[in-house]
Design a protein around this motif. Sequence first.
Motif, PDB file in Angstrom:
ATOM      1  N   ARG A 160      41.982  67.520  91.432  1.00 42.68           N
ATOM      2  CA  ARG A 160      42.702  68.794  91.325  1.00 42.68           C
ATOM      3  C   ARG A 160      43.065  69.094  89.878  1.00 42.68           C
ATOM      4  O   ARG A 160      42.999  70.252  89.435  1.00 42.68           O
ATOM      5  CB  ARG A 160      43.954  68.753  92.199  1.00 42.68           C
ATOM      6  CG  ARG A 160      43.650  68.718  93.692  1.00 42.68           C
ATOM      7  CD  ARG A 160      44.884  69.009  94.511  1.00 42.68           C
ATOM      8  NE  ARG A 160      45.868  67.948  94.399  1.00 42.68           N
ATOM      9  CZ  ARG A 160      45.929  66.888  95.197  1.00 42.68           C
ATOM     10  NH1 ARG A 160      45.032  66.752  96.178  1.00 42.68           N
ATOM     11  NH2 ARG A 160      46.847  65.965  95.044  1.00 42.68           N
ATOM     12  N   ARG A 163      39.951  70.314  88.052  1.00 37.34           N
ATOM     13  CA  ARG A 163      39.520  71.651  88.471  1.00 37.34           C
ATOM     14  C   ARG A 163      40.380  72.764  87.881  1.00 37.34           C
ATOM     15  O   ARG A 163      39.922  73.905  87.788  1.00 37.34           O
ATOM     16  CB  ARG A 163      39.509  71.725  89.993  1.00 37.34           C
ATOM     17  CG  ARG A 163      38.308  71.002  90.611  1.00 37.34           C
ATOM     18  CD  ARG A 163      38.355  70.983  92.114  1.00 37.34           C
ATOM     19  NE  ARG A 163      37.112  70.395  92.659  1.00 37.34           N
ATOM     20  CZ  ARG A 163      36.937  70.065  93.927  1.00 37.34           C
ATOM     21  NH1 ARG A 163      37.927  70.266  94.810  1.00 37.34           N
ATOM     22  NH2 ARG A 163      35.788  69.540  94.327  1.00 37.34           N
ATOM     23  N   VAL A 164      41.621  72.461  87.509  1.00 40.74           N
ATOM     24  CA  VAL A 164      42.456  73.486  86.869  1.00 40.74           C
ATOM     25  C   VAL A 164      42.332  73.454  85.356  1.00 40.74           C
ATOM     26  O   VAL A 164      43.025  74.216  84.664  1.00 40.74           O
ATOM     27  CB  VAL A 164      43.936  73.327  87.274  1.00 40.74           C
ATOM     28  CG1 VAL A 164      44.104  73.497  88.769  1.00 40.74           C
ATOM     29  CG2 VAL A 164      44.497  71.984  86.815  1.00 40.74           C
TER      30      VAL A 164
END
Length: 322
Positions: A160, A163-164
């Motif tokens: 996560r 992905r950011v």
Amino acid sequence: MEISAEPIIYGLIFVGVLVLVEGVYLVAFGKSISLNSRVNRRLEMMDKGTGREQVLEQLRKEMQQHMKSQSIPLYSLLAEKAQKAAIAFTPQQLILVMAGLAAIAFVGLSIGTETEPPVRIALSIVIGVGAVFFWVSSKAKKRIAMIEEQLPDAVELMVRSLRVGHPFVSAIGIVSKEVQDPLATEFGIIADEAAYGRDVGEALKEMAERLDIQDMRFLSVAVTIQQQSGGNLAEVLDGLAKVIRARFRLFRRVKAITAEAQWSGKFLSGFPLLALIVIQVQDPHYYDEVLDHPYFIPACFIVGILLTLNLIVMRYLTNIKV
């Protein structure tokens, strides 16, 4: 009928020594050293004002001190497990603890039993060394199990973060702050080492070898390959997290299936010893008539060897690699 309480006294002394070593450890290093601490140890040390470099140096020293002391007689049997358990005791302190517990056990045996002095000394040494070995082994097993259970969540958190838009080193730093110990401190060490210029793949590989965790080796290999050949690391780690979870579920299933066989082997090996203790407690003179027989001592050795072989064979039969 004369009943001997000595076997019970031996067991109580051993349990008391185990409780004592755990109490000494918590008093010496505080509750922050325990595995279920909500604030991981690395952050707690930094919150107390210790610099990041000093914290890294202290934690790395604790990680490496046990394997560097394998040359100490008999300590090599304990070094690997002490390293996996991240025991904060130094090797010298552990040896002193063994000696102190042996002395306490000798006092307890002298007060509670009428055993001959040479036998008391031998039993005291066995209790002191055995209690520390059992305590360190249980700590190592519990810590490694917790790390294996935390690892899929940590990898998904890194996914996560990637992905950011966070770089991988920052993703590791986020994991070191968001998850609990023991994995938080391990990843915190990697984040600090990367901040001082060490290769992340190399640091992950060293941690995987030190902890001897297969899933951690998969993580280090995935990161190393991505560094060398490129690719979408988030997708690679996402697939790795699914694989780790699937292996973990399969391992739990295999463990449940083989549990009956494991306990059967332990019961079959322990029942003769339990029967011997019960007979000695109820009738201490039960074996007096055969003690002088020339086959008695060889038969005892044969039975002991067969019981040990039974444990080994059952362990191999139920040790299914996942």
